[in-house]
Design an enzyme around this catalytic site. Structure first.
Site, short mmCIF file in Angstrom:
data_model
loop_
_atom_site.label_atom_id
_atom_site.label_comp_id
_atom_site.label_asym_id
_atom_site.label_seq_id
_atom_site.Cartn_x
_atom_site.Cartn_y
_atom_site.Cartn_z
N LYS A 1 31.05 41.53 -1.76
CA LYS A 1 30.17 41.75 -0.64
C LYS A 1 29.35 43.03 -0.85
CE LYS A 1 33.80 39.95 2.39
NZ LYS A 1 35.15 40.31 1.87
N GLY A 2 29.78 43.85 -1.80
CA GLY A 2 29.26 45.21 -1.91
C GLY A 2 27.77 45.34 -2.12
N GLU B 1 24.18 45.17 -8.77
CA GLU B 1 25.53 45.67 -8.48
C GLU B 1 25.48 46.82 -7.49
OE1 GLU B 1 28.57 44.73 -9.53
OE2 GLU B 1 28.65 44.63 -11.70
N ASP B 2 26.59 47.01 -6.76
CA ASP B 2 26.68 48.19 -5.89
C ASP B 2 27.02 49.43 -6.72
OD1 ASP B 2 29.26 47.27 -6.49
OD2 ASP B 2 30.00 47.45 -4.43
N ASP C 1 31.37 51.36 -12.43
CA ASP C 1 32.38 52.42 -12.52
C ASP C 1 32.96 52.40 -13.93
OD1 ASP C 1 34.02 54.45 -11.54
OD2 ASP C 1 35.55 53.06 -10.87
N PHE D 1 35.48 58.89 -4.72
CA PHE D 1 35.33 57.58 -4.09
C PHE D 1 34.25 57.67 -3.00
CE2 PHE D 1 36.36 53.88 -1.58
CZ PHE D 1 36.70 52.96 -2.56
N ASP E 1 32.73 49.83 0.38
CA ASP E 1 33.78 49.87 1.39
C ASP E 1 35.01 50.65 0.96
OD1 ASP E 1 34.68 47.85 -0.57
OD2 ASP E 1 36.29 47.49 0.86
N ARG F 1 31.06 49.67 5.16
CA ARG F 1 29.93 49.06 4.44
C ARG F 1 28.62 49.27 5.19
NH1 ARG F 1 32.02 45.76 0.35
NH2 ARG F 1 33.94 44.64 0.83
P1 IMP Z 1 34.48 48.66 -12.30
O1 IMP Z 1 34.97 47.33 -12.76
O2 IMP Z 1 35.49 49.75 -12.55
O3 IMP Z 1 33.13 49.07 -12.82
O4 IMP Z 1 34.44 48.65 -10.71
C1 IMP Z 1 33.64 47.81 -10.05
C2 IMP Z 1 34.01 47.63 -8.60
O5 IMP Z 1 34.95 48.59 -8.06
C3 IMP Z 1 32.76 47.83 -7.79
O6 IMP Z 1 31.96 46.66 -7.77
C4 IMP Z 1 33.30 48.21 -6.44
O7 IMP Z 1 33.57 47.05 -5.69
C5 IMP Z 1 34.59 48.94 -6.73
N1 IMP Z 1 34.41 50.41 -6.67
C6 IMP Z 1 34.44 51.29 -7.71
N2 IMP Z 1 34.23 52.55 -7.27
C7 IMP Z 1 34.06 52.48 -5.94
C8 IMP Z 1 33.78 53.48 -4.90
O8 IMP Z 1 33.65 54.69 -5.13
N3 IMP Z 1 33.68 52.99 -3.63
C9 IMP Z 1 33.80 51.68 -3.32
N4 IMP Z 1 34.05 50.73 -4.24
C10 IMP Z 1 34.17 51.12 -5.54
#
Ligand code: IMP
Length: 175
Positions: free
Chosen positions: A43-44, A97-98, A101, A150, A157, A163
């Site tokens: 949903k992000g 993408e939101d 990370d 974070f 969220d 959100r």
């Molecule tokens: P990745 O696979 O580590 O790149 O993480 C991707 C997902 O983790 C993102 O699409 C978010 O849904 C969630 N995420 C990572 N960091 C944060 C944050 O700081 N706040 C909220 N969601 C996060």
């Protein structure tokens, strides 16, 4: 007024709006004369996707997918919980993408989409936290680089909350 759970605001509504307009202009320039399919990840990314799409000047199509992760024990192990409505073969596709990370989720999505033979496949993210990156992913467009904290708001969220905040903020550590 900010929420009590918020430690500090990183980007205000006005800053986000201004930056999205800049990024949308870059996207419009890159895809001039073409049709672009934006793929949002539920949903992000929906808040970002809709804001971005409104400022893109080339013809845009939108499709959405949802992913679910296998939990904390297996970071980055995700599967598609809701697939796209349509094929993307032969199309110019931009994954929206939101946040990128570790990059694990994004790599999975890019690999999955790439196997469906789009004409081109790019990546646009609202937030980029390169300091936590575990694997290399090519980010074609990004709005903001963020520190190793974070964050919530503008689609992001914590336990499904926050959100709808109009700004992007660091959450207090005791949440
Ligand atoms: P990745 O696979 O580590 O790149 O993480 C991707 C997902 O983790 C993102 O699409 C978010 O849904 C969630 N995420 C990572 N960091 C944060 C944050 O700081 N706040 C909220 N969601 C996060």
């Amino acid at each position: 007024m900010t929420e009590p759970a918020i430690e500090r605001v990183l980007f205000t509504e006005d800053q986000i709006d201004a930056r999205i307009r800049e990024v949308a202009a870059g996207i419009s320039a890159k895809y001039t004369g073409r049709e672009l399919k934006l793929i949002g990840v539920l949903k992000g990314s929906i808040f970002f996707l809709t804001a971005l799409a409104r400022h893109i000047t080339v013809p845009v199509k939108i499709d959405l997918l949802a992913i679910s992760s296998f939990g904390k024990g297996a970071p980055g192990v995700v599967r598609i919980a809701k697939d796209l409505d349509d094929t993307i073969e032969g199309e110019d596709v931009l994954l929206v993408e939101d946040i990128v990370d570790t990059g694990l989720t994004t790599r999975y999505l890019l690999q999955t989409l790439s196997s469906r033979r789009p004409r081109s496949l790019g990546l646009c993210t609202l937030l980029d936290r390169t300091i936590r990156r575990l694997i290399q992913v090519q980010v074609d467009f990004r709005c903001f680089e963020i520190p190793d904290r974070f964050v919530v708001g503008f689609g992001l969220d914590y336990k499904q909350l926050y959100r709808n905040l109009t700004y992007i903020a660091v959450l207090k550590r005791d949440n």
